[in-house]
Design an enzyme around this catalytic site. Structure first.
Site, PDB file in Angstrom:
ATOM      1  N   GLU A   1      -5.334  -5.048   2.473  1.00 10.83           N
ATOM      2  CA  GLU A   1      -6.648  -4.918   3.100  1.00 10.83           C
ATOM      3  C   GLU A   1      -7.006  -6.163   3.909  1.00 10.83           C
ATOM      4  O   GLU A   1      -7.582  -6.066   5.003  1.00 10.83           O
ATOM      5  CB  GLU A   1      -7.714  -4.656   2.031  1.00 10.83           C
ATOM      6  CG  GLU A   1      -7.540  -3.349   1.275  1.00 10.83           C
ATOM      7  CD  GLU A   1      -7.656  -2.133   2.176  1.00 10.83           C
ATOM      8  OE1 GLU A   1      -8.319  -2.226   3.224  1.00 10.83           O
ATOM      9  OE2 GLU A   1      -7.086  -1.091   1.826  1.00 10.83           O
TER      10      GLU A   1
ATOM     11  N   ASP B   1       0.888  -3.455   5.695  1.00  8.33           N
ATOM     12  CA  ASP B   1       1.906  -3.507   4.636  1.00  8.33           C
ATOM     13  C   ASP B   1       2.866  -4.674   4.874  1.00  8.33           C
ATOM     14  O   ASP B   1       3.233  -5.397   3.939  1.00  8.33           O
ATOM     15  CB  ASP B   1       2.705  -2.199   4.594  1.00  8.33           C
ATOM     16  CG  ASP B   1       1.934  -1.067   3.930  1.00  8.33           C
ATOM     17  OD1 ASP B   1       0.938  -1.342   3.245  1.00  8.33           O
ATOM     18  OD2 ASP B   1       2.333   0.103   4.109  1.00  8.33           O
TER      19      ASP B   1
END
Length: 421
Positions: A285, A365
């Site tokens: 995040e 990611d």
């Protein structure tokens, strides 16, 4: 010309429905085929047992079968609003019932728009309540009580009036008072209004629905703060949200902008994840913020808003548009018609927006894996989230491309392993 407008709308409306229907059926067929063959993706072999895999398939199929009927129901509702005489009835009723002292163009317009919104809210109750209390309950996710459910709905209506009323009043005033280039003024106002909502949401709106408590001292909090300090991520605090009172699904997110950003963890996520996995989710995040994904998406959405308002400015005085759907020409009728008609004219944008969103997910990611020096925690977090949430392991690629804002877990894990290789 009015008949031509109706014809074009119905063609695109039908095309959108056919595309949605075909994609849903392809996804159903894909899931059934893979379940029958026990085709568990490589990354999940040994991580998900047979019962969990079949439960995941049943959950996916239950939602897909329900989607058939909810899609038909939603489209019948739109057609009824547009062609059933309901819009002119609402408009005329407001004019008749509104006291003379309040009977000005803006108040009539605000009430008209809010009334249409209320109709959609009420009409969505059967679909939403069945999804919550039938499907979600059947698979053990729903924790919402009936009283909490309707309390949430009532709060949503109140917020819609308190926030939507003044918002609509200003937009309608700008449409009348600022001349030919009202749409530019409206664009500036709506953009600033959206930014204001982002600022006030964490501290004034979200707490109306959930409790937010500072994350207790301990290793998880220390690790998150160390990670934030390592990458220069500033936040006003780390909060635990009582998401479990509504659902067993888990998540984490950031909210707010600037130094007012908050890190929010669902209590279900903290319960389900190890500390390494939880930190990996937060690193992902944080990657969105550090790589300016939020800013990019806001720019894209602003461009779409800019174009949409320009198109609306060309249609607001186009009488055949109002004649086609039986309403008297007005700014508020133009707003409602534009919102109801825009879907079939723009549905092809969904996969394009998803393509950009999926690209951002891959990048976040990658950021998490590189920042933590290992892709293993992120991979394990993805697997656990997928299994716990009964996510579809094998969606049809066309369905995924059209509907999924995130790559599938299998695609994400494959990309993480390539990065770390």
């Amino acid at each position: 010309m009015a008949n031509l407008i109706i014809g074009i709308f119905l063609i695109l409306f039908t095309l959108e429905f056919v595309v949605e229907f075909i994609l849903n059926e392809l996804n159903i067929r894909q899931v059934r085929k893979n379940t029958a063959a026990q085709a568990v993706p490589e990354f999940f072999q040994g991580r998900i047992n047979e019962d969990e895999y079949e439960q995941s398939a049943r959950y996916t199929l239950a939602k897909a079968r329900f989607r058939r009927w909810s899609e038909v129901y939603g489209r019948i509702l739109i057609l009824f609003l547009l062609f059933g005489g309901l819009l002119p009835f609402i408009d005329n009723s407001i004019i008749i019932m509104l006291p003379q002292s309040l009977s000005n163009l803006h108040m009539t317009g605000v009430l008209f728009c809010l009334a249409v919104g209320l109709i959609f809210s009420l009409a969505s109750l059967p679909v939403d309540s069945y999804s919550t209390f039938a499907i979600e309950s059947r698979f053990g996710f729903n924790k919402t009580t009936v009283s909490l459910y309707f309390s949430d709905k009532l709060k949503g209506v109140v917020l819609g009036i308190l926030i939507g009323g003044p918002f609509l009043f200003v937009v309608l005033w700008l449409m009348q008072a600022t001349g030919e280039y009202w749409w530019l003024c409206a664009f500036v106002f709506i953009t600033m209004f959206q930014l204001l909502l982002i600022i006030v949401f964490p501290t004034f709106i979200a707490p109306w629905f959930n409790k937010f408590e500072p994350l207790a001292s301990g290793e998880l909090r220390d690790r998150i703060l160390a990670l934030a300090n390592q990458i220069g991520f500033e936040a006003s605090g780390i909060f635990l949200m009582d998401g479990s009172k509504r659902s067993a699904h888990s998540n984490a997110y950031f909210t707010g902008i600037g130094k007012a950003k908050r890190i929010v963890l669902f209590d279900t996520l903290v319960e389900q994840m190890t500390i390494d996995q939880g930190v990996a989710v937060l690193a992902h995040e944080m990657g969105h913020y550090k790589m300016k994904h939020i800013r990019r998406m806001m720019i894209v959405q602003s461009v779409i808003l800019f174009i949409g308002l320009y198109i609306l400015s060309r249609l607001v005085n186009y009488e055949p548009l109002f004649t086609a759907f039986g309403v008297q020409p007005s700014n508020h009728a133009a707003l409602v018609l534009f919102s109801l008609l825009s879907g079939p004219f723009t549905f092809y944008l969904a996969p394009l927006m998803n393509f950009l969103s999926r690209k951002h997910e891959y990048e976040a990611d990658r950021f998490a894996a590189i920042t933590l020096g290992s892709g293993k925690p992120m991979e394990e977090a993805l697997i656990k989230l997928t299994v716990k949430n009964l996510s579809n392991l094998t969606p049809h690629p066309w369905y995924s491309a059209y509907h999924y804002s995130h790559p599938t877990p299998t695609e994400r894990i494959g990309a993480i392993r390539q990065i770390m290789a």
